[in-house]
Design a protein around this motif. Sequence first.
Motif, PDB file in Angstrom:
ATOM      1  N   ASN A 142       0.829  -1.217   0.000  1.00 41.86           N
ATOM      2  CA  ASN A 142       0.000   0.000   0.000  1.00 41.86           C
ATOM      3  C   ASN A 142       0.858   1.259   0.000  1.00 41.86           C
ATOM      4  O   ASN A 142       0.545   2.232  -0.696  1.00 41.86           O
ATOM      5  CB  ASN A 142      -0.944  -0.006   1.199  1.00 41.86           C
ATOM      6  N   GLU A 143       1.945   1.242   0.764  1.00 41.05           N
ATOM      7  CA  GLU A 143       2.854   2.393   0.856  1.00 41.05           C
ATOM      8  C   GLU A 143       3.469   2.710  -0.508  1.00 41.05           C
ATOM      9  O   GLU A 143       3.526   3.873  -0.917  1.00 41.05           O
ATOM     10  CB  GLU A 143       3.950   2.038   1.865  1.00 41.05           C
ATOM     11  N   GLU A 144       3.937   1.674  -1.215  1.00 43.76           N
ATOM     12  CA  GLU A 144       4.572   1.884  -2.518  1.00 43.76           C
ATOM     13  C   GLU A 144       3.567   2.419  -3.545  1.00 43.76           C
ATOM     14  O   GLU A 144       3.898   3.292  -4.343  1.00 43.76           O
ATOM     15  CB  GLU A 144       5.218   0.587  -3.023  1.00 43.76           C
ATOM     16  N   PHE A 145       2.356   1.900  -3.527  1.00 45.61           N
ATOM     17  CA  PHE A 145       1.351   2.381  -4.475  1.00 45.61           C
ATOM     18  C   PHE A 145       0.945   3.819  -4.147  1.00 45.61           C
ATOM     19  O   PHE A 145       0.770   4.631  -5.046  1.00 45.61           O
ATOM     20  CB  PHE A 145       0.140   1.439  -4.512  1.00 45.61           C
ATOM     21  N   LYS A 146       0.793   4.146  -2.874  1.00 48.23           N
ATOM     22  CA  LYS A 146       0.437   5.518  -2.485  1.00 48.23           C
ATOM     23  C   LYS A 146       1.559   6.489  -2.841  1.00 48.23           C
ATOM     24  O   LYS A 146       1.302   7.617  -3.269  1.00 48.23           O
ATOM     25  CB  LYS A 146       0.154   5.594  -0.985  1.00 48.23           C
ATOM     26  N   CYS A 147       2.792   6.044  -2.660  1.00 47.73           N
ATOM     27  CA  CYS A 147       3.956   6.889  -2.947  1.00 47.73           C
ATOM     28  C   CYS A 147       4.002   7.290  -4.427  1.00 47.73           C
ATOM     29  O   CYS A 147       4.426   8.393  -4.762  1.00 47.73           O
ATOM     30  CB  CYS A 147       5.216   6.128  -2.559  1.00 47.73           C
TER      31      CYS A 147
END
Length: 104
Positions: free
Chosen positions: A37-42
């Motif tokens: 989720n962090e990588e996609f949000k970033c």
Amino acid sequence: MGQAAKVLRLFKTLHRTRQQVFKNDARALEAARIKINEEFKCNKSETSPKKIEELIKIGSDVELILRTSVIQGIHTDHNTLKLIPRKDLLIENVPYCDAPTQKQ
């Protein structure tokens, strides 16, 4: 297929793979969920089609590595791990032959 659909499909595939690979390991499941989720949000605001394709390729490679290379292990003793490979990892194993047959 549009890039948005490819990104969404990759996102779902990564989460499905995470659930299979880290099954019965709540800590690893949570850590992987947060990282995905962090990588996609970033990269949510990325607009360059070329960069988006590169990120999709990286995500697909990560999914492949997770699916084909990760094996769960359980500590059974102070210095002992019990490995629990998934059935899909064992399909491609070829038995070792000490004395190969001669081709004629």
